[in-house]
Design a protein around this motif. Structure first.
Motif, PDB file in Angstrom:
ATOM      1  N   PRO A  22       0.818  -1.227   0.000  1.00  0.00           N
ATOM      2  CA  PRO A  22       0.000   0.000   0.000  1.00  0.00           C
ATOM      3  C   PRO A  22       0.850   1.274   0.000  1.00  0.00           C
ATOM      4  N   LEU A  23       1.990   1.240   0.708  1.00  0.00           N
ATOM      5  CA  LEU A  23       2.871   2.408   0.747  1.00  0.00           C
ATOM      6  C   LEU A  23       3.486   2.675  -0.621  1.00  0.00           C
ATOM      7  N   PHE A  24       3.937   1.611  -1.285  1.00  0.00           N
ATOM      8  CA  PHE A  24       4.509   1.786  -2.617  1.00  0.00           C
ATOM      9  C   PHE A  24       3.447   2.245  -3.612  1.00  0.00           C
ATOM     10  N   SER A  25       2.224   1.708  -3.481  1.00  0.00           N
ATOM     11  CA  SER A  25       1.136   2.102  -4.370  1.00  0.00           C
ATOM     12  C   SER A  25       0.874   3.604  -4.259  1.00  0.00           C
ATOM     13  N   LYS A  26       0.809   4.105  -3.021  1.00  0.00           N
ATOM     14  CA  LYS A  26       0.589   5.536  -2.813  1.00  0.00           C
ATOM     15  C   LYS A  26       1.782   6.354  -3.312  1.00  0.00           C
ATOM     16  N   PHE A  27       2.980   5.816  -3.100  1.00  0.00           N
ATOM     17  CA  PHE A  27       4.187   6.531  -3.530  1.00  0.00           C
ATOM     18  C   PHE A  27       4.206   6.691  -5.042  1.00  0.00           C
ATOM     19  N   TRP A  28       3.846   5.619  -5.795  1.00  0.00           N
ATOM     20  CA  TRP A  28       3.825   5.721  -7.261  1.00  0.00           C
ATOM     21  C   TRP A  28       2.782   6.739  -7.711  1.00  0.00           C
ATOM     22  N   GLU A  29       1.639   6.796  -7.005  1.00  0.00           N
ATOM     23  CA  GLU A  29       0.591   7.741  -7.379  1.00  0.00           C
ATOM     24  C   GLU A  29       1.024   9.191  -7.151  1.00  0.00           C
ATOM     25  N   MET A  30       1.987   9.402  -6.263  1.00  0.00           N
ATOM     26  CA  MET A  30       2.513  10.749  -6.023  1.00  0.00           C
ATOM     27  C   MET A  30       3.377  11.234  -7.200  1.00  0.00           C
ATOM     28  N   LYS A  31       3.797  10.307  -8.055  1.00  0.00           N
ATOM     29  CA  LYS A  31       4.548  10.600  -9.286  1.00  0.00           C
ATOM     30  C   LYS A  31       5.872  11.322  -9.027  1.00  0.00           C
ATOM     31  N   ILE A  32       6.481  11.047  -7.867  1.00  0.00           N
ATOM     32  CA  ILE A  32       7.825  11.568  -7.613  1.00  0.00           C
ATOM     33  C   ILE A  32       8.810  10.900  -8.562  1.00  0.00           C
ATOM     34  N   ILE A  33       8.611   9.584  -8.758  1.00  0.00           N
ATOM     35  CA  ILE A  33       9.367   8.824  -9.759  1.00  0.00           C
ATOM     36  C   ILE A  33       8.356   8.279 -10.751  1.00  0.00           C
ATOM     37  N   LYS A  34       8.361   8.798 -11.967  1.00  0.00           N
ATOM     38  CA  LYS A  34       7.389   8.358 -12.970  1.00  0.00           C
ATOM     39  C   LYS A  34       7.964   7.348 -13.943  1.00  0.00           C
ATOM     40  N   SER A  35       9.256   7.334 -14.104  1.00  0.00           N
ATOM     41  CA  SER A  35       9.884   6.514 -15.136  1.00  0.00           C
ATOM     42  C   SER A  35       9.904   5.038 -14.781  1.00  0.00           C
ATOM     43  N   GLY A  36       9.348   4.208 -15.666  1.00  0.00           N
ATOM     44  CA  GLY A  36       9.393   2.762 -15.487  1.00  0.00           C
ATOM     45  C   GLY A  36      10.806   2.212 -15.449  1.00  0.00           C
ATOM     46  N   PRO A  37      11.681   2.566 -16.408  1.00  0.00           N
ATOM     47  CA  PRO A  37      13.051   2.073 -16.376  1.00  0.00           C
ATOM     48  C   PRO A  37      13.804   2.449 -15.097  1.00  0.00           C
ATOM     49  N   VAL A  38      13.558   3.637 -14.556  1.00  0.00           N
ATOM     50  CA  VAL A  38      14.217   4.035 -13.314  1.00  0.00           C
ATOM     51  C   VAL A  38      13.727   3.169 -12.159  1.00  0.00           C
ATOM     52  N   LYS A  39      12.422   2.908 -12.114  1.00  0.00           N
ATOM     53  CA  LYS A  39      11.882   2.023 -11.075  1.00  0.00           C
ATOM     54  C   LYS A  39      12.525   0.644 -11.174  1.00  0.00           C
ATOM     55  N   PHE A  40      12.654   0.149 -12.391  1.00  0.00           N
ATOM     56  CA  PHE A  40      13.282  -1.155 -12.602  1.00  0.00           C
ATOM     57  C   PHE A  40      14.738  -1.134 -12.128  1.00  0.00           C
ATOM     58  N   GLY A  41      15.462  -0.076 -12.461  1.00  0.00           N
ATOM     59  CA  GLY A  41      16.867   0.026 -12.067  1.00  0.00           C
ATOM     60  C   GLY A  41      17.029   0.029 -10.553  1.00  0.00           C
ATOM     61  N   ILE A  42      16.154   0.757  -9.868  1.00  0.00           N
ATOM     62  CA  ILE A  42      16.191   0.778  -8.404  1.00  0.00           C
ATOM     63  C   ILE A  42      15.944  -0.624  -7.853  1.00  0.00           C
ATOM     64  N   GLY A  43      14.982  -1.323  -8.449  1.00  0.00           N
ATOM     65  CA  GLY A  43      14.670  -2.676  -8.003  1.00  0.00           C
ATOM     66  C   GLY A  43      15.852  -3.615  -8.128  1.00  0.00           C
ATOM     67  N   LEU A  44      16.570  -3.537  -9.239  1.00  0.00           N
ATOM     68  CA  LEU A  44      17.741  -4.385  -9.447  1.00  0.00           C
ATOM     69  C   LEU A  44      18.838  -4.094  -8.428  1.00  0.00           C
ATOM     70  N   ILE A  45      19.062  -2.834  -8.137  1.00  0.00           N
ATOM     71  CA  ILE A  45      20.105  -2.465  -7.166  1.00  0.00           C
ATOM     72  C   ILE A  45      19.713  -2.943  -5.763  1.00  0.00           C
ATOM     73  N   LEU A  46      18.428  -2.843  -5.423  1.00  0.00           N
ATOM     74  CA  LEU A  46      17.978  -3.283  -4.106  1.00  0.00           C
ATOM     75  C   LEU A  46      18.157  -4.789  -3.914  1.00  0.00           C
ATOM     76  N   VAL A  47      17.800  -5.575  -4.933  1.00  0.00           N
ATOM     77  CA  VAL A  47      17.972  -7.021  -4.782  1.00  0.00           C
ATOM     78  C   VAL A  47      19.453  -7.376  -4.692  1.00  0.00           C
ATOM     79  N   GLY A  48      20.306  -6.629  -5.410  1.00  0.00           N
ATOM     80  CA  GLY A  48      21.746  -6.836  -5.294  1.00  0.00           C
ATOM     81  C   GLY A  48      22.249  -6.542  -3.889  1.00  0.00           C
ATOM     82  N   LEU A  49      21.736  -5.477  -3.265  1.00  0.00           N
ATOM     83  CA  LEU A  49      22.125  -5.141  -1.893  1.00  0.00           C
ATOM     84  C   LEU A  49      21.706  -6.227  -0.914  1.00  0.00           C
ATOM     85  N   GLY A  50      20.543  -6.846  -1.176  1.00  0.00           N
ATOM     86  CA  GLY A  50      20.099  -7.945  -0.322  1.00  0.00           C
ATOM     87  C   GLY A  50      21.100  -9.087  -0.309  1.00  0.00           C
TER      88      GLY A  50
END
Length: 594
Positions: free
Chosen positions: A442-470
């Motif tokens: 729910p927090l991520f859903s609201k965050f995307w609706e705020m459109k602070i980060i609109k770019s799909g590729p940027v969201k994907f890039g963040i996701g890849l870096i986060l899983v790497g950090l894990g």
């Protein structure tokens, strides 16, 4: 709200049409069955040689993970075929129902623990999932025609349903399978798969034309496209034939030597059948799409964006899907899971809060759905109510057992409980991903609706870096393990933190990816494009299992820490490349990301 004329106004739940939540619960039960079984698969296959419980086939870790690779890979290959069949012949609703009952039969076969039926069950799950998975996702997108801005939030909520099912399936099937009976664990997955199918079937009145069989007008358009690509259609049949042949080959080899896997048979399939199938399907799909004469310049650019994003999801899921394979092995062999005294009390308290809290949130959503749909689909809601009552009973019994309650029931089930020691089952850690999804979605859903980060590729890039950090966290926790060590006692906190980062990465990739396929794909090719999206999971899951099967060899040379750092490096680089490609991909979307 201006409702889509293709389905009736049946009220809203949390700002979205109630139909979304019917799909939410249908998908929840399917994921309950899938992840519940998957949590047990590697543990069951290796159980006998480890002396864990009754039953099991006594396979080596390498062979078990190779079968895991084959199964989880093919589960995500068949959605391409299932999406095509739904687009052309069945319609989404009928495909979902047929797929659900085929999967239920598969779980029933596996519960018998007889080798021929066990592998027949895996085959049913592969086929049924192909019909179910892409088409229920397509129905979500159809609910938001003309409301594209709400799709990211809708798919995030839908993804919460996916992970609610995964949470409950891993928790309950894993607990029952590891501590009571493998058969009961597999059987429980079957029960709720049937419940989900019936509930969805009875909810048909509120969907109107959503997911119904395509109209003749649409068929005429598709026919023109498909007939111009006849050779490509033939390639699809060839690919399908390869899949069927591979399954038949595996099945007959296991029938010859079911009690001791024929190592050569499995390696032949993984070395000579799957790679050509993998690369052939990718080349065929891309060729089919880019040579389609009906695509306009804008449509073709957008389809290429889907292809590029799909490529990068391979890297994400290749790392993420270590959860059911090498990370399960790590939790079993290298993690300190025995707790006593205050440690046991703290764990049981946390486990109770996690389980009861998550189930309470899902029940709250259920009650909101009942409030607006009871008059229209009361029978479906009754089925859903009974399912949740059963779930609550099982959860209360499970938590009671761990707190030393219901001793009579525990004895009757043959459940051995040491009041002085709490042994965390190896499959338990996988529920953390689902729990974090339920709480963070729910927090991520609201965050995307705020459109602070609109770019799909940027969201994907963040996701890849986060899983790497894990994986970086797991590598740090494993630094003290000697090369080639077979056991260790690493603190559970490293697995907990790894799953937290993996989950945040997942929320940046998976629901957003589903939304972008829905927004970018031409309407007449939505089902096929969702199938293409799941091909990424085919490649990633098979690659993940094959990489995981090499954990012993890699750790012998570079240590467990070196094994995990492999995923950190690859995913980190992939994320940075996506950041660099973002300006180009934004132009190719032609306004979708604006």
């Amino acid at each position: 709200m201006d409702w889509n004329k293709n389905y009736p106004d049946s009220g809203t739940v949390l700002g979205h049409p109630s139909q979304l939540y019917v799909l939410f619960f249908t998908e929840m039960w399917e994921r309950f069955s899938y992840y519940g079984m998957r949590a047990l698969l590697v543990l069951f296959l290796t159980a006998a040689i480890l002396g864990e419980g009754g039953g099991g086939y006594g396979w080596s870790e390498e062979n078990a993970l190779e079968l895991y690779a084959l199964y989880t890979g093919l589960v995500y290959f068949t959605p391409m075929i299932g999406g095509y069949l739904a687009d052309r012949f069945l319609g989404y609703r009928k495909a979902v129902i047929i797929g659900a009952f085929v999967m239920a039969a598969g779980h029933g076969f596996m519960a018998l623990e007889i080798p021929v039926f066990f592998f027949l069950g895996l085959t049913c799950l592969i086929v049924g999932n192909g019909l179910f998975k892409p088409n229920i996702s397509s129905m979500v997108g159809q609910l938001y025609k003309g409301e594209e801005e709400k799709k990211d939030g809708a798919y995030t909520i839908f993804y919460m349903g996916i992970n609610a099912g995964a949470f409950l399936g891993i928790l309950l099937c894993g607990y029952i399978g590891e501590k009571i009976s493998w058969s009961y664990g597999f059987g429980l997955a079957m029960i709720f798969m049937v419940a989900g199918a019936i509930q969805f079937w009875l909810s048909k009145p509120i969907f109107g034309e959503i997911g119904a069989k395509i109209t003749k007008a649409k068929e005429d358009v598709i026919d023109k496209v498909v007939e111009k690509a006849g050779s490509d259609r033939m390639k699809k049949w060839i690919i399908s034939g390869v899949v069927i042949s591979a399954l038949v080959f595996i099945l007959q080899r296991y029938l010859v030597a079911p009690e001791a896997i024929n190592d050569i048979a499995l390696k032949i399939v993984n070395s000579y059948v799957i790679p050509p199938l993998l690369f052939g399907s990718v080349i065929g799909i891309i060729g089919y799409i880019v040579t389609d004469p009906s695509l306009t310049k804008v449509e073709k650019d957008r389809v290429w964006v889907i292809v590029i994003l799909t490529l990068f999801t391979v890297f994400f899921w290749w790392a993420f899907e270590q959860s059911g394979g090498s990370m399960t092995i790590f939790s079993r062999d290298y993690t300190d899971r025995s707790l006593t005294g205050i440690g046991a009390t703290v764990f049981n308290t946390i486990n109770t809060v996690l389980t009861a809290g998550a189930l309470a949130v899902i029940t709250w959503v259920l009650l909101k759905l009942f409030k607006v749909t009871w008059k229209n689909i009361s029978t479906a809601n009754i089925v859903l109510s009974i399912s949740f009552i059963i779930i609550w009973i099982i959860v209360i019994l499970m938590l009671g057992f761990e707190w030393g309650m219901f001793k009579g029931v525990a004895d009757a089930l043959g459940l051995k409980i040491d009041e002085n020691v709490t042994e965390v089952q190896a499959s338990w850690f996988s529920i953390l991903n689902s729990f974090f999804i339920i709480t963070l979605a729910p927090l991520f859903s609201k965050f995307w609706e705020m459109k602070i980060i609109k770019s799909g590729p940027v969201k994907f890039g963040i996701g890849l870096i986060l899983v790497g950090l894990g994986f970086g966290i797991l590598a740090f926790g494993s630094m003290g393990i000697p090369k080639g060590a077979e056991t260790a006692s690493v603190s559970m906190i490293f697995l907990v933190l790894a799953y937290l980062f993996h989950t945040m990465g997942e929320l940046c990739v998976s629901p957003v990816g589903l939304s972008y396929v829905s927004k970018l794909a031409p309407v007449r090719l939505v089902g096929i494009m969702f199938g293409v999206w799941f091909i990424a999971n085919f490649i990633a899951n098979w690659s993940a299992g094959m990489t995981g099967s090499a954990i012993e060899a890699i750790s012998a040379n570079y240590g467990i820490a070196g094994f995990f750092l492999l995923f950190t490096g690859v995913c980190g680089v992939a994320g940075l490349v996506l950041f660099a490609l973002n300006p180009i991909m934004k132009k190719m979307m032609h306004g979708v990301d604006d």
